[in-house]
Write a protein that holds these residues in place. Structure first.
Motif, PDB file in Angstrom:
ATOM      1  N   ASN A  45      -6.360  10.672   4.817  1.00  0.00           N
ATOM      2  CA  ASN A  45      -5.770   9.327   4.904  1.00  0.00           C
ATOM      3  C   ASN A  45      -5.895   8.665   3.536  1.00  0.00           C
ATOM      4  OD1 ASN A  45      -4.749   6.974   6.193  1.00  0.00           O
ATOM      5  ND2 ASN A  45      -6.825   6.177   6.430  1.00  0.00           N
ATOM      6  N   SER A  50      -3.913   1.110  -2.895  1.00  0.00           N
ATOM      7  CA  SER A  50      -3.607  -0.312  -2.736  1.00  0.00           C
ATOM      8  C   SER A  50      -3.195  -0.936  -4.067  1.00  0.00           C
ATOM      9  CB  SER A  50      -4.835  -1.040  -2.192  1.00  0.00           C
ATOM     10  OG  SER A  50      -4.574  -2.417  -2.187  1.00  0.00           O
ATOM     11  N   ASN A  71      -1.905   1.540   6.567  1.00  0.00           N
ATOM     12  CA  ASN A  71      -2.325   2.906   6.221  1.00  0.00           C
ATOM     13  C   ASN A  71      -1.286   3.852   6.811  1.00  0.00           C
ATOM     14  OD1 ASN A  71      -3.400   4.071   8.979  1.00  0.00           O
ATOM     15  ND2 ASN A  71      -4.126   1.978   8.837  1.00  0.00           N
ATOM     16  N   ILE A  92     -11.777  -1.970  11.130  1.00  0.00           N
ATOM     17  CA  ILE A  92     -11.030  -2.709  10.117  1.00  0.00           C
ATOM     18  C   ILE A  92     -10.140  -1.806   9.255  1.00  0.00           C
ATOM     19  CG2 ILE A  92     -11.365  -4.082   7.997  1.00  0.00           C
ATOM     20  CD1 ILE A  92     -13.749  -5.386   9.611  1.00  0.00           C
ATOM     21  N   LYS A  93     -10.621  -0.610   8.926  1.00  0.00           N
ATOM     22  CA  LYS A  93      -9.815   0.260   8.042  1.00  0.00           C
ATOM     23  C   LYS A  93      -8.506   0.694   8.704  1.00  0.00           C
ATOM     24  CE  LYS A  93     -12.329   4.414   9.262  1.00  0.00           C
ATOM     25  NZ  LYS A  93     -13.025   5.594   8.860  1.00  0.00           N
ATOM     26  N   TYR A  94      -8.416   0.617  10.038  1.00  0.00           N
ATOM     27  CA  TYR A  94      -7.157   0.957  10.711  1.00  0.00           C
ATOM     28  C   TYR A  94      -6.316  -0.281  11.016  1.00  0.00           C
ATOM     29  CZ  TYR A  94      -9.541   5.382  11.240  1.00  0.00           C
ATOM     30  OH  TYR A  94     -10.219   6.530  10.982  1.00  0.00           O
ATOM     31  N   CYS A  95      -6.867  -1.485  10.752  1.00  0.00           N
ATOM     32  CA  CYS A  95      -6.106  -2.715  10.992  1.00  0.00           C
ATOM     33  C   CYS A  95      -5.122  -2.953   9.860  1.00  0.00           C
ATOM     34  CB  CYS A  95      -7.040  -3.920  11.074  1.00  0.00           C
ATOM     35  SG  CYS A  95      -8.014  -3.960  12.573  1.00  0.00           S
ATOM     36  N   THR A  96      -5.572  -2.747   8.619  1.00  0.00           N
ATOM     37  CA  THR A  96      -4.680  -2.979   7.483  1.00  0.00           C
ATOM     38  C   THR A  96      -3.783  -1.751   7.298  1.00  0.00           C
ATOM     39  OG1 THR A  96      -6.504  -2.295   6.087  1.00  0.00           O
ATOM     40  CG2 THR A  96      -6.155  -4.638   6.290  1.00  0.00           C
ATOM     41  N   GLU A 154       0.864  -1.177   0.000  1.00  0.00           N
ATOM     42  CA  GLU A 154       0.000   0.000   0.000  1.00  0.00           C
ATOM     43  C   GLU A 154       0.902   1.229   0.000  1.00  0.00           C
ATOM     44  OE1 GLU A 154      -3.077  -1.259   0.388  1.00  0.00           O
ATOM     45  OE2 GLU A 154      -2.758  -3.019   1.647  1.00  0.00           O
ATOM     46  N   ALA A 176      -8.343  -7.702  11.719  1.00  0.00           N
ATOM     47  CA  ALA A 176      -9.620  -7.413  11.061  1.00  0.00           C
ATOM     48  C   ALA A 176     -10.536  -8.639  11.095  1.00  0.00           C
ATOM     49  CB  ALA A 176      -9.372  -7.008   9.612  1.00  0.00           C
TER      50      ALA A 176
END
Ligand code: KG4
Ligand code: ZN
Length: 338
Positions: A28, A32, A304, A298-302, A13, A273
């Motif tokens: 943010n 990807s 970024n 979830i959007k902060y688990c992968t 990413e 996630a």
């Protein structure tokens, strides 16, 4: 008020975020490459670095535009120094150095895994509570990290072989369900039932994991069934793998909770996630009502860059700075560790 421009490019990413005081995300942007790597069944490092080079300027420009800031508003440039893929890391590190040099800004190098932990800051309306236990689980790492206080990291347990995310990806590959494996197996397992049996990996120390034997057991199970002429029920394989892998991880985490009694338990990284893991931990932690459990959205688990902005803010406040000689480190240890 401290405004950071954060960069992340450790894997697949390309990401830039503008973060205020380590907790307010002004923008943010995550570009990807998953669609590209899916064609190859996994991340191809050479391809990843090249796409980072192509995208990084656009991602930075877009993040600044969306946040409505100029370089005058930025106090420092924070970036992932490691761990990760060397070629991928280089792109973010070079971009950070270029910005710092051109606009006379301090450089704040951070460890990617600490970013995953500090991503929890966005899920909470208060600061992290210490001592803290973090279960950091991604495509490259599986660690139990103890934080006695702010920005103090001690790896108390880790995988002896494969990372959990890696195991998810490999199992998905043998099932023919593609990359990344985590989300697919998570979804398939919901329709699966107890049908196949897989042995629980044995690891003698209380906080360590092991996933490579389990991965092999899945492969052998599939070969055995195929040889016997039985159809493979993919949902049931996903179920068996997930219950075994997550069961092991949750039991090790709970060992640490019981023995060390943290004030807070947080999960972090792409595998955090996982919906089944989230449910399992919530259930187990009911036995410890005085210990707070945080599982970030979830959007902060992968991967970024806002998470890099969150940990970068604490690093910046702690006086951590990098010179122009700072370089990417694919196996960068946690701060304070060897
Ligand atoms: O943290 P991350 O985005 O990148 C690394 O730093 O490695 O983690 C990526 C990993 C992949 O292995 C992916 O399969 C896994 O996280 N993952 C999941 C789920 N979503 C992503 N694993 C299990 N369940 C999920 N829902
Ligand atoms: Zn990550």
């Amino acid at each position: 008020m401290t405004m950071l421009l954060a960069l992340e490019s450790s894997c697949d990413e390309t990401a830039c975020a503008i973060v205020k005081d380590g907790k307010e995300i002004l923008s943010n942007i995550v570009s990807s490459q998953i669609n590209v790597h899916t064609q190859y069944g996994g991340v191809v490092p050479e391809v990843a670095s090249r796409i980072h080079v192509e995208n990084i300027s656009t991602v930075i420009t877009e993040a600044m535009k969306q946040a409505n800031v100029t370089m005058d508003d930025i106090d420092a440039i924070t970036f992932t120094q490691g761990p990760g893929l060397i070629g991928s890391l280089h792109v973010g590190v070079q971009a950070a150095k270029t910005l710092a040099w051109q606009f006379h800004k301090p450089l704040v190098p951070v460890n990617h895994m600490t970013g995953h932990i500090y991503a929890n800051r966005f899920a909470l309306d208060h600061d992290l509570q210490f001592p803290l236990l973090a279960l950091v689980i991604s495509g490259g790492h599986s660690q139990l990290v103890w934080m006695e206080t702010e920005y103090d990291f001690k790896v108390i347990g880790e995988t002896r072989d494969d990372a959990i995310g890696e195991a998810y990806d490999k199992v998905s590959r043998v099932l023919g369900t593609g990359y990344p494996g985590g989300p697919v197996i998570d979804k398939m397992a919901k329709n699966g039932k107890e049908h196949y049996h897989l042995p629980t990996p044995k690891v003698d120390s209380p906080y360590d994991f092991s996933f490579s034997g389990l991965k092999t057991a899945v492969l052998q199970l599939i070969q055995r069934e195929e040889k016997a002429g039985n159809p493979i029920i993919k949902e049931d394989v996903a179920y068996a793998f997930q219950e075994t892998a997550l069961g092991l991880m949750v039991s090790k985490t709970m060992n640490a909770v019981k023995n060390l009694q943290p004030k807070m338990v947080v999960t972090a990284g792409g595998v955090a996630a996982n919906s089944r893991l989230r449910a399992m931990l919530e259930e187990e932690m009911k036995k410890f009502p005085s210990i707070e459990l945080s599982q970030p959205p979830i959007k902060y688990c992968t991967d970024n860059a806002s998470m890099i902005g969150a940990t970068g803010y604490v690093a910046y406040k702690n006086g951590i700075r990098g010179g122009f000689d700072v370089s990417a480190d694919p196996s960068l240890p946690m701060p304070g560790e060897e």
